[in-house]
Design an enzyme around this catalytic site. Structure first.
Site, PDB file in Angstrom:
ATOM      1  N   HIS A   8      20.558 -55.132  49.329  1.00 26.29           N
ATOM      2  CA  HIS A   8      19.834 -56.516  49.248  1.00 26.29           C
ATOM      3  C   HIS A   8      20.499 -57.469  48.615  1.00 26.29           C
ATOM      4  O   HIS A   8      21.186 -57.140  47.489  1.00 26.29           O
ATOM      5  CB  HIS A   8      18.481 -55.983  48.639  1.00 26.29           C
ATOM      6  CG  HIS A   8      18.577 -55.271  47.227  1.00 26.29           C
ATOM      7  ND1 HIS A   8      18.649 -53.867  47.194  1.00 26.29           N
ATOM      8  CD2 HIS A   8      18.248 -55.768  46.047  1.00 26.29           C
ATOM      9  CE1 HIS A   8      18.684 -53.454  45.813  1.00 26.29           C
ATOM     10  NE2 HIS A   8      18.590 -54.754  45.128  1.00 26.29           N
ATOM     11  N   ASN A  50      23.946 -56.247  43.498  1.00 22.38           N
ATOM     12  CA  ASN A  50      24.267 -55.371  42.513  1.00 22.38           C
ATOM     13  C   ASN A  50      24.819 -54.195  43.261  1.00 22.38           C
ATOM     14  O   ASN A  50      23.968 -53.627  44.233  1.00 22.38           O
ATOM     15  CB  ASN A  50      23.023 -54.944  41.632  1.00 22.38           C
ATOM     16  CG  ASN A  50      22.609 -56.204  40.782  1.00 22.38           C
ATOM     17  OD1 ASN A  50      23.538 -56.911  40.536  1.00 22.38           O
ATOM     18  ND2 ASN A  50      21.377 -56.332  40.666  1.00 22.38           N
TER      19      ASN A  50
HETATM   20  P1  5GP Z   1      18.419 -54.033  41.706  1.00 24.41           P
HETATM   21  O1  5GP Z   1      18.408 -54.093  40.662  1.00 24.41           O
HETATM   22  O2  5GP Z   1      18.737 -52.940  42.945  1.00 24.41           O
HETATM   23  O3  5GP Z   1      19.791 -54.920  42.535  1.00 24.41           O
HETATM   24  O4  5GP Z   1      17.240 -54.898  42.450  1.00 24.41           O
HETATM   25  C1  5GP Z   1      16.025 -54.323  42.795  1.00 24.41           C
HETATM   26  C2  5GP Z   1      14.874 -55.257  42.607  1.00 24.41           C
HETATM   27  O5  5GP Z   1      13.734 -54.844  43.499  1.00 24.41           O
HETATM   28  C3  5GP Z   1      14.592 -55.516  41.350  1.00 24.41           C
HETATM   29  O6  5GP Z   1      14.719 -56.959  40.917  1.00 24.41           O
HETATM   30  C4  5GP Z   1      13.070 -55.177  41.415  1.00 24.41           C
HETATM   31  O7  5GP Z   1      12.267 -56.113  40.589  1.00 24.41           O
HETATM   32  C5  5GP Z   1      12.756 -55.286  42.686  1.00 24.41           C
HETATM   33  N1  5GP Z   1      11.913 -54.474  43.166  1.00 24.41           N
HETATM   34  C6  5GP Z   1      11.730 -53.048  42.706  1.00 24.41           C
HETATM   35  N2  5GP Z   1      10.578 -52.682  43.294  1.00 24.41           N
HETATM   36  C7  5GP Z   1       9.721 -53.377  43.977  1.00 24.41           C
HETATM   37  C8  5GP Z   1       8.630 -53.519  44.712  1.00 24.41           C
HETATM   38  O8  5GP Z   1       7.904 -52.527  44.903  1.00 24.41           O
HETATM   39  N3  5GP Z   1       8.450 -54.808  45.223  1.00 24.41           N
HETATM   40  C9  5GP Z   1       9.224 -55.718  45.206  1.00 24.41           C
HETATM   41  N4  5GP Z   1       8.645 -56.860  45.775  1.00 24.41           N
HETATM   42  N5  5GP Z   1      10.434 -55.952  44.278  1.00 24.41           N
HETATM   43  C10 5GP Z   1      10.472 -54.730  43.815  1.00 24.41           C
END
Ligand code: 5GP
Length: 115
Positions: free
Chosen positions: A101, A88
């Site tokens: 990521h 994303n």
């Molecule tokens: P994005 O929306 O930025 O592509 O994805 C961020 C991801 O990080 C989300 O799927 C969310 O669930 C995950 N995430 C956010 N905070 C944490 C955390 O503290 N620990 C872990 N393991 N995942 C997290």
């Protein structure tokens, strides 16, 4: 670039996480809010905020990120049935954590178009 992202703190062990893979360049861990039976995030330790910030000098790092994701997917037993890799980017891309990521999602049928 800040070294202080949430994900960088997980990679350094400052904040606990459910580790899946670790080496000098990459760190992978299970997503806290899984969107599929298997939901792993892999990051480069280098804190690039988003994919659009990557530069020509990051070619090898980005290629390695994708190859490492396929290796992790294989180890997670996802190869036969298939899986999805997602990056994303920015607000409308749905990015919420600004440390690059790649999501590895598998273990269920994925739909298209995504939400
Ligand atoms: P994005 O929306 O930025 O592509 O994805 C961020 C991801 O990080 C989300 O799927 C969310 O669930 C995950 N995430 C956010 N905070 C944490 C955390 O503290 N620990 C872990 N393991 N995942 C997290």
């Amino acid at each position: 670039m800040s070294e202080d992202t949430l994900f960088a703190k997980m990679a350094s062990g400052e904040i606990p996480s459910d580790e899946v893979y670790s080496d000098e360049e990459y760190y992978a861990f299970r997503d806290i809010n899984p969107q599929a039976p298997t939901h792993v995030l892999i990051i480069p330790r280098k804190p690039i905020p988003k994919i659009s910030d990557a530069e020509d000098g990051d070619r090898a790092l980005l290629g390695g990120l994708v190859l490492k994701a396929t290796e992790i997917a294989r180890r997670e037993g996802l190869e036969d049935d298939g899986y999805r890799l997602v990056i994303n980017c920015g607000k409308q891309g749905g990015q919420t954590v600004y440390h690059l990521h790649l999501h590895i999602l598998g273990g269920r049928q994925m739909n298209w178009p995504p939400g």
